[in-house]
Design a protein around this motif. Structure first.
Motif: not given
Length: 293
Positions: A65-68
Motif C-alpha cells: 500500500t505504501y512504498q518508497d
C-alpha cells in the motif's frame, strides 16, 4: 509472645480458617476479581484482533500500500565481493574459482530450459502491461523469459570460466527491482554503459584509468534492459520474475594494475547524478588482474 502473635497474624493473613479467607479475601471475592480481569483481557484481545483485521483489509497481498517510490533504482554487480573489489591472479585457479562458482549459482535460474518451462515468450521492445480488471485480480502475472544464452560469451555456456582464466573477466550488471517502474520514456530502451571512474589524487586534481581499462563489450550487444521485462509487479504477484541482466567483458585491460570502473544506467527518466546516493542508478567497483608473466 510478641513474636508468636506476629507469626500467627501472618498465618491468618495467608489462610484464616475461621473466615475461610485467603490473603484477606474469600473465595467468592477472588472469583469476582478473576472474572473481572478475564473479561478485561478478553476485551483487550478482541479490540486488538479487530484493529488488526480492519488494518489487513486495507492491504493488498501482492502490492504494498505504501512504498518508497525511488526516483532512481540501485545497481549491483555479480560476482559480488567484499567492498566491491575483484582481485585475482589469472594463473592461479584458486584465486578466481570462487568468482566463477558465484556466477554459476547466480545464473542457474536463467538456464534456457528453466526459462522456457516457467516463463512467457514476450514481444520485445514494449512494456508487458498486465493490469487488473476492476476488482478481478490478474494474478499470478506472467513473466518474460530472460535466457542465459542471451549473455553469449558471458553466459558460462561457451566459456565455463567466464574469461577469468585468460584475463578477460565478465561482470554481470543488474538493476534493482522497483514495483511499477517503467525505466524509459517515450519508448526509449534503458542501457548500461561502463567506463573508468574519476578519483581524486590531490586537492583539486582528478584522474581516471582510461588508458588502463582497455576495450569492453556488452551482452546483449547493445547493453540494454529490454522494455518487455517491465513493469515489475512484486514478488507475490510475479513469482517467476527474472530480472534482465547486462554483462560486460573486459578484453585487454592493463595487468597488475587496479582499475576503478563505474557503470551507470542510461535512461531519459532515471537521474544518475545524485551525489548523496552513490548506488542510485550506478555502481562502482575495482578490478585488478594480476599475472606472473
Amino acid at each position: 509472645m510478641a513474636k508468636d502473635d506476629k507469626k500467627n497474624e501472618w498465618k491468618e493473613f495467608f489462610w484464616n480458617p475461621r473466615t475461610r479467607e485467603f490473603c484477606g479475601r474469600t473465595a467468592s471475592s477472588w472469583g469476582l476479581i478473576f472474572l473481572f480481569y478475564l473479561a478485561f483481557y478478553i476485551f483487550l484481545a478482541g479490540l486488538f484482533t479487530l484493529t488488526m483485521y480492519v488494518l489487513l483489509l486495507t492491504l493488498d497481498d501482492n502490492t504494498p500500500t505504501y512504498q518508497d517510490r525511488l526516483a532512481t533504482p540501485g545497481m549491483m554487480i555479480r560476482p559480488k565481493s567484499e567492498d566491491l573489489e575483484i582481485t585475482y591472479t589469472k594463473e592461479n585457479t584458486e584465486s578466481w574459482d570462487m568468482y566463477v562458482q558465484a556466477l554459476n549459482r547466480f545464473l542457474s535460474p536463467y538456464n534456457d530450459s528453466v526459462q522456457e518451462q516457467k516463463n512467457h515468450e514476450c514481444t520485445p521492445d514494449k512494456y508487458f502491461i498486465q493490469d487488473d480488471s476492476g476488482s478481478v485480480k490478474n494474478n499470478p502475472k506472467r513473466s518474460c523469459q530472460f535466457k542465459r544464452s542471451i549473455l553469449e560469451d558471458c553466459s558460462g555456456l561457451y566459456d565455463r570460466y567466464y574469461g577469468y582464466n585468460d584475463g578477460k573477466p565478465c561482470i554481470i550488471i543488474k538493476l534493482n527491482r522497483v514495483i511499477g517502474m517503467l525505466p524509459g520514456k517515450d519508448g526509449q530502451t534503458p542501457s548500461v554503459s561502463c567506463g573508468p571512474k574519476r578519483y581524486k589524487i590531490g586537492k583539486d586534481e582528478w584522474a581516471d584509468d582510461t588508458d588502463k581499462m582497455g576495450e569492453v563489450v556488452y551482452f546483449p550487444r547493445n547493453g540494454t534492459f529490454n522494455l518487455m521485462y517491465y513493469p515489475y509487479y512484486g514478488k507475490k504477484a510475479q513469482v517467476n520474475y527474472s530480472q534482465p541482466l547486462v554483462a560486460i567483458k573486459f578484453l585487454n585491460m592493463t595487468l597488475n594494475t587496479e582499475i576503478n570502473v563505474e557503470c551507470k544506467i542510461n535512461a531519459n527518466n532515471i537521474p544518475t547524478n545524485n551525489e548523496r546516493d552513490k548506488f542510485a542508478g550506478r555502481v562502482s567497483f575495482k578490478l585488478r588482474i594480476n599475472s606472473r608473466n
